[in-house]
Scaffold this motif. Structure first.
Motif, PDB file in Angstrom:
ATOM      1  N   ALA A 376      56.240  37.201  46.547  1.00  0.00           N
ATOM      2  CA  ALA A 376      56.255  38.300  47.517  1.00  0.00           C
ATOM      3  C   ALA A 376      56.879  37.872  48.834  1.00  0.00           C
ATOM      4  O   ALA A 376      57.719  38.578  49.398  1.00  0.00           O
ATOM      5  CB  ALA A 376      54.826  38.799  47.739  1.00  0.00           C
ATOM      6  N   ILE A 377      56.455  36.727  49.342  1.00  0.00           N
ATOM      7  CA  ILE A 377      56.938  36.275  50.646  1.00  0.00           C
ATOM      8  C   ILE A 377      58.392  35.840  50.571  1.00  0.00           C
ATOM      9  O   ILE A 377      59.233  36.264  51.373  1.00  0.00           O
ATOM     10  CB  ILE A 377      56.042  35.139  51.175  1.00  0.00           C
ATOM     11  N   MET A 378      58.724  35.009  49.599  1.00  0.00           N
ATOM     12  CA  MET A 378      60.094  34.516  49.514  1.00  0.00           C
ATOM     13  C   MET A 378      61.043  35.592  48.978  1.00  0.00           C
ATOM     14  O   MET A 378      62.254  35.449  49.072  1.00  0.00           O
ATOM     15  CB  MET A 378      60.162  33.259  48.652  1.00  0.00           C
ATOM     16  N   GLY A 379      60.487  36.682  48.454  1.00  0.00           N
ATOM     17  CA  GLY A 379      61.313  37.835  48.120  1.00  0.00           C
ATOM     18  C   GLY A 379      61.581  38.721  49.317  1.00  0.00           C
ATOM     19  O   GLY A 379      62.309  39.700  49.208  1.00  0.00           O
ATOM     20  N   GLY A 380      60.981  38.397  50.461  1.00  0.00           N
ATOM     21  CA  GLY A 380      61.205  39.173  51.673  1.00  0.00           C
ATOM     22  C   GLY A 380      60.304  40.378  51.786  1.00  0.00           C
ATOM     23  O   GLY A 380      60.664  41.365  52.438  1.00  0.00           O
ATOM     24  N   GLY A 381      59.120  40.324  51.178  1.00  0.00           N
ATOM     25  CA  GLY A 381      58.202  41.457  51.235  1.00  0.00           C
ATOM     26  C   GLY A 381      57.771  41.786  52.653  1.00  0.00           C
ATOM     27  O   GLY A 381      57.419  40.896  53.427  1.00  0.00           O
ATOM     28  N   ASN A 382      57.780  43.066  52.989  1.00  0.00           N
ATOM     29  CA  ASN A 382      57.296  43.543  54.290  1.00  0.00           C
ATOM     30  C   ASN A 382      55.855  44.016  54.211  1.00  0.00           C
ATOM     31  O   ASN A 382      55.055  43.744  55.101  1.00  0.00           O
ATOM     32  CB  ASN A 382      58.166  44.678  54.809  1.00  0.00           C
ATOM     33  N   LEU A 383      55.527  44.749  53.156  1.00  0.00           N
ATOM     34  CA  LEU A 383      54.172  45.247  52.933  1.00  0.00           C
ATOM     35  C   LEU A 383      53.651  44.591  51.663  1.00  0.00           C
ATOM     36  O   LEU A 383      54.170  44.835  50.572  1.00  0.00           O
ATOM     37  CB  LEU A 383      54.172  46.778  52.785  1.00  0.00           C
ATOM     38  N   ILE A 384      52.638  43.750  51.816  1.00  0.00           N
ATOM     39  CA  ILE A 384      52.050  43.061  50.667  1.00  0.00           C
ATOM     40  C   ILE A 384      50.766  43.799  50.307  1.00  0.00           C
ATOM     41  O   ILE A 384      49.739  43.663  50.972  1.00  0.00           O
ATOM     42  CB  ILE A 384      51.752  41.577  50.960  1.00  0.00           C
ATOM     43  N   LYS A 385      50.842  44.621  49.268  1.00  0.00           N
ATOM     44  CA  LYS A 385      49.675  45.377  48.808  1.00  0.00           C
ATOM     45  C   LYS A 385      48.746  44.465  48.001  1.00  0.00           C
ATOM     46  O   LYS A 385      49.168  43.437  47.475  1.00  0.00           O
ATOM     47  CB  LYS A 385      50.131  46.538  47.929  1.00  0.00           C
ATOM     48  N   HIS A 386      47.488  44.890  47.894  1.00  0.00           N
ATOM     49  CA  HIS A 386      46.487  44.173  47.096  1.00  0.00           C
ATOM     50  C   HIS A 386      46.385  42.714  47.524  1.00  0.00           C
ATOM     51  O   HIS A 386      46.133  41.822  46.712  1.00  0.00           O
ATOM     52  CB  HIS A 386      46.827  44.258  45.606  1.00  0.00           C
ATOM     53  N   ALA A 387      46.588  42.479  48.812  1.00  0.00           N
ATOM     54  CA  ALA A 387      46.703  41.102  49.298  1.00  0.00           C
ATOM     55  C   ALA A 387      45.384  40.359  49.271  1.00  0.00           C
ATOM     56  O   ALA A 387      45.388  39.131  49.226  1.00  0.00           O
ATOM     57  CB  ALA A 387      47.275  41.100  50.723  1.00  0.00           C
ATOM     58  N   ALA A 388      44.252  41.063  49.295  1.00  0.00           N
ATOM     59  CA  ALA A 388      42.964  40.368  49.372  1.00  0.00           C
ATOM     60  C   ALA A 388      41.941  41.049  48.481  1.00  0.00           C
ATOM     61  O   ALA A 388      41.578  42.202  48.729  1.00  0.00           O
ATOM     62  CB  ALA A 388      42.451  40.336  50.818  1.00  0.00           C
ATOM     63  N   GLY A 389      41.515  40.348  47.424  1.00  0.00           N
ATOM     64  CA  GLY A 389      40.415  40.806  46.596  1.00  0.00           C
ATOM     65  C   GLY A 389      40.741  41.112  45.153  1.00  0.00           C
ATOM     66  O   GLY A 389      39.835  41.307  44.340  1.00  0.00           O
ATOM     67  N   TRP A 390      42.022  41.160  44.789  1.00  0.00           N
ATOM     68  CA  TRP A 390      42.444  41.603  43.449  1.00  0.00           C
ATOM     69  C   TRP A 390      41.982  40.637  42.369  1.00  0.00           C
ATOM     70  O   TRP A 390      42.197  39.429  42.449  1.00  0.00           O
ATOM     71  CB  TRP A 390      43.960  41.734  43.433  1.00  0.00           C
ATOM     72  N   MET A 391      41.374  41.193  41.305  1.00  0.00           N
ATOM     73  CA  MET A 391      40.987  40.424  40.121  1.00  0.00           C
ATOM     74  C   MET A 391      41.230  41.268  38.873  1.00  0.00           C
ATOM     75  O   MET A 391      41.370  42.502  38.943  1.00  0.00           O
ATOM     76  CB  MET A 391      39.496  40.056  40.182  1.00  0.00           C
ATOM     77  N   GLU A 392      41.260  40.616  37.732  1.00  0.00           N
ATOM     78  CA  GLU A 392      41.226  41.264  36.417  1.00  0.00           C
ATOM     79  C   GLU A 392      42.334  42.304  36.253  1.00  0.00           C
ATOM     80  O   GLU A 392      42.117  43.414  35.771  1.00  0.00           O
ATOM     81  CB  GLU A 392      39.840  41.902  36.219  1.00  0.00           C
ATOM     82  N   GLY A 393      43.521  41.953  36.708  1.00  0.00           N
ATOM     83  CA  GLY A 393      44.640  42.875  36.583  1.00  0.00           C
ATOM     84  C   GLY A 393      44.463  44.158  37.358  1.00  0.00           C
ATOM     85  O   GLY A 393      45.050  45.189  37.022  1.00  0.00           O
ATOM     86  N   GLY A 394      43.645  44.127  38.409  1.00  0.00           N
ATOM     87  CA  GLY A 394      43.429  45.289  39.238  1.00  0.00           C
ATOM     88  C   GLY A 394      42.217  46.114  38.862  1.00  0.00           C
ATOM     89  O   GLY A 394      41.924  47.118  39.524  1.00  0.00           O
ATOM     90  N   LEU A 395      41.473  45.697  37.848  1.00  0.00           N
ATOM     91  CA  LEU A 395      40.294  46.453  37.429  1.00  0.00           C
ATOM     92  C   LEU A 395      39.052  46.108  38.248  1.00  0.00           C
ATOM     93  O   LEU A 395      38.059  46.835  38.191  1.00  0.00           O
ATOM     94  CB  LEU A 395      40.004  46.222  35.940  1.00  0.00           C
ATOM     95  N   THR A 396      39.092  45.010  38.985  1.00  0.00           N
ATOM     96  CA  THR A 396      37.923  44.580  39.752  1.00  0.00           C
ATOM     97  C   THR A 396      38.365  44.043  41.112  1.00  0.00           C
ATOM     98  O   THR A 396      39.371  43.336  41.208  1.00  0.00           O
ATOM     99  CB  THR A 396      37.153  43.475  38.994  1.00  0.00           C
ATOM    100  N   VAL A 397      37.609  44.387  42.139  1.00  0.00           N
ATOM    101  CA  VAL A 397      37.740  43.730  43.434  1.00  0.00           C
ATOM    102  C   VAL A 397      36.547  42.796  43.576  1.00  0.00           C
ATOM    103  O   VAL A 397      35.406  43.176  43.328  1.00  0.00           O
ATOM    104  CB  VAL A 397      37.806  44.744  44.592  1.00  0.00           C
ATOM    105  N   SER A 398      36.817  41.584  43.976  1.00  0.00           N
ATOM    106  CA  SER A 398      35.784  40.553  44.095  1.00  0.00           C
ATOM    107  C   SER A 398      35.576  40.197  45.551  1.00  0.00           C
ATOM    108  O   SER A 398      36.537  39.913  46.276  1.00  0.00           O
ATOM    109  CB  SER A 398      36.206  39.304  43.311  1.00  0.00           C
ATOM    110  N   TYR A 399      34.316  40.194  45.978  1.00  0.00           N
ATOM    111  CA  TYR A 399      33.988  39.784  47.334  1.00  0.00           C
ATOM    112  C   TYR A 399      34.456  38.347  47.581  1.00  0.00           C
ATOM    113  O   TYR A 399      35.046  38.045  48.635  1.00  0.00           O
ATOM    114  CB  TYR A 399      32.481  39.866  47.572  1.00  0.00           C
ATOM    115  N   GLU A 400      34.181  37.469  46.636  1.00  0.00           N
ATOM    116  CA  GLU A 400      34.572  36.067  46.835  1.00  0.00           C
ATOM    117  C   GLU A 400      36.084  35.887  46.762  1.00  0.00           C
ATOM    118  O   GLU A 400      36.655  35.087  47.502  1.00  0.00           O
ATOM    119  CB  GLU A 400      33.872  35.174  45.791  1.00  0.00           C
ATOM    120  N   LYS A 401      36.748  36.647  45.877  1.00  0.00           N
ATOM    121  CA  LYS A 401      38.202  36.549  45.803  1.00  0.00           C
ATOM    122  C   LYS A 401      38.831  37.043  47.104  1.00  0.00           C
ATOM    123  O   LYS A 401      39.877  36.519  47.539  1.00  0.00           O
ATOM    124  CB  LYS A 401      38.723  37.370  44.622  1.00  0.00           C
TER     125      LYS A 401
END
Length: 521
Positions: A376-401
């Motif tokens: 994402a960063i080295m591709g020049g991303g401006n908006l990084i979605k799902h940047a904090a908490g993503w787990m299980e292919g997007g099916l779960t948000v984890s507090y610790e993650k």
């Protein structure tokens, strides 16, 4: 331990400024003030200029010859008036390349999104980078209670954490779906929480025009501004996902019409999984991604020339043995890199994501997220979605993650800080004073800088084995579990004019009484 008591009980006040506390201390955590990183390095370009043009031209051929379904009558009428070829009695639309390229000319290459706290405004485009919290998970998890369906309690907890961490610049959707709220009014309760529990930019789902209109009005009330000013100052964003392959459905098109017509931000993001909803080859998958993105982006400009829009890329691959989505793969990284090249070719802000397919906070979760972030960063991303908490292919948000990702994002921001090379930092006098065989611990040069010389991680444990073992052998998972609870306990609501809070409450109450958004149950 039942951590639910942290959500809506007494909220202790604790103000943090700068690097006021060291990582791991019981009453705080270390973070820099809110600021956006900037991409200080040249983005990676992994295909040649000629190869990029081949992908571009293949995309335009798809739109001209194969076409794309626009599943909405008003959208098809707008396209027909602009000169597109709309099949009578069908949703299929074929769009000439000249129409696409002419529409792209009015897209703003860079723009500011306005938060209710101006200190939390976000710039999209150019070399600016913004990190958005994870969005749209149906489940949440933590070490104490395990994986479970999302609730309003968890939603509020996670929004408070997003407000607490300066490296999270905006909330990019519901961090978890609060399934205990009926779908007809869920958006109203969640939008009220976004507007009151945070003072950062938030997101509205394009799942029917009523939700878009309610989100726009709550964003306006929260900022205390007129409709005219809101249209001058974009304050809300919505993600538009094509239904790959080659479809834009009714709710997505309604969302573009509602948002773009009011000059609010649309992020067009095809969800193209190579081998499933897109060709198995990366070149083919990227050509399809680009065709779907260009069709949606051009449509925003037909609705309102100059409306703010972001080029989104979300191409990965599937496990060809099971069909399950895979993330953080070499293919994902390469697709993120090429997506950035395409966005820059059209002079558009670029959205990408931090993802993983791990089911628990383990080595897989860490290395797939690191690879995703690197792409994402080295591709020049401006908006990084799902940047904090993503787990299980997007099916779960984890507090610790979420805590692990905050640590990674802070490291990325530090990595993007340029190295200062001047007389002071070259430290020739300190080297001369120490000479051969000495050490630098006690030199004035070190003593003046040691507090902030290096990034202090949230989770890394740098003690030797014996000291770590005597302390109970804590893992990163243990430390992340402790830290999110401490941060949540210290959450302090951002200031909000009581009159504005009352107006938001009155609007939400009225819309709930009216039934909210229509549902089929």
């Amino acid at each position: 331990m039942d951590t639910g008591i942290l959500a809506d009980g007494p909220e202790r006040s604790h103000r943090r400024t700068g690097r006021s506390r060291r990582a791991g201390q019981s009453r705080g955590f270390e973070q820099t003030p809110f600021r956006q990183p900037r991409m200080t390095y040249r983005p990676i370009e992994i295909v040649s200029a000629d190869e990029l043009e081949d992908i571009h031209n293949a995309s335009l051929t798809i739109l001209e010859e194969i076409g794309i379904d626009f599943m909405h009558e008003e959208a098809k009428a707008i396209l027909k008036r602009a000169g597109a070829d709309v099949d009578p009695g069908s949703d299929r639309v074929r769009i000439d390349r000249s129409l696409i390229m002419e529409a792209l000319k009015t897209c703003p290459p860079e723009f500011t999104m306005h938060a209710r706290n101006p200190a939390h405004n976000v710039r999209l485009g150019g070399n600016w980078v913004a990190f958005a919290q994870m969005a749209s998970a149906p489940n949440c998890s933590d070490m104490d209670r395990g994986r479970r369906p999302g609730t309003h309690q968890d939603f509020r907890n996670l929004v408070k954490l997003a407000q607490s961490f300066n490296i999270i610049h905006l909330t990019g959707g519901y961090p978890v779906e609060p399934v205990d709220l009926h779908a007809s009014i869920r958006h109203l309760e969640c939008l009220r929480d976004f507007a009151t529990l945070t003072d950062k930019i938030f997101h509205v789902y394009s799942l029917g025009k009523e939700r878009n209109r309610d989100g726009i009005e709550i964003a306006r009330i929260a900022r205390g501004i007129s409709e005219e000013r809101l249209q001058r100052e974009p304050s809300l964003l919505s993600i538009i996902n094509s239904s790959s392959p080659l479809r834009l459905d009714t709710p997505m098109l309604q969302g573009i019409i509602e948002m773009s017509s009011r000059n609010q931000v649309i992020v067009v993001t095809p969800f193209t999984l190579a081998g499933a909803m897109a060709p198995v080859t990366l070149a083919g998958a990227l050509a399809q991604q680009n065709a779907e993105a260009l069709a949606g982006i051009a449509f925003t400009q037909l609705v309102r020339p100059g409306a703010p829009v972001v080029y989104g890329g979300f191409t990965s691959n599937v496990d060809m043995k099971s069909g399950a989505p895979a993330f953080g793969t070499p293919e994902y990284m390469k697709a993120a890199n090429v997506g950035g090249q395409l966005a820059r070719r059209y002079n558009l802000p670029y959205r990408t994501s931090n993802t993983c397919a791990a089911n628990t906070l383990d080595a897989q979760a860490a290395y797939e997220s690191v690879f995703s972030l690197w792409g994402a960063i080295m591709g020049g991303g401006n908006l990084i979605k799902h940047a904090a908490g993503w787990m299980e292919g997007g099916l779960t948000v984890s507090y610790e993650k979420l805590i692990l990702d905050v640590d990674l994002l802070q490291m990325v921001a530090e990595y993007l800080e340029p190295i200062v090379v001047d007389t002071d930092t070259l430290a020739l006098e300190a080297i001369r004073d120490v000479g051969p065989g000495g050490h630098f611990f006690g030199t004035p040069h070190t003593q003046a800088r040691y507090r902030d010389a290096f990034y202090a991680p949230l989770l890394s444990d740098w003690r030797n084995y014996e000291t770590w073992s005597e302390a109970g052998r804590p893992t990163a998972y243990d430390k992340a579990n402790r830290l999110w609870k401490e941060v949540l306990a210290q959450y302090e609501p951002p200031p909000l004019d009581p009159a504005i809070a009352e107006e938001i409450d009155a609007f939400v109450a009225r819309r709930i009484a009216e039934g909210g958004a229509p549902t089929d149950y």
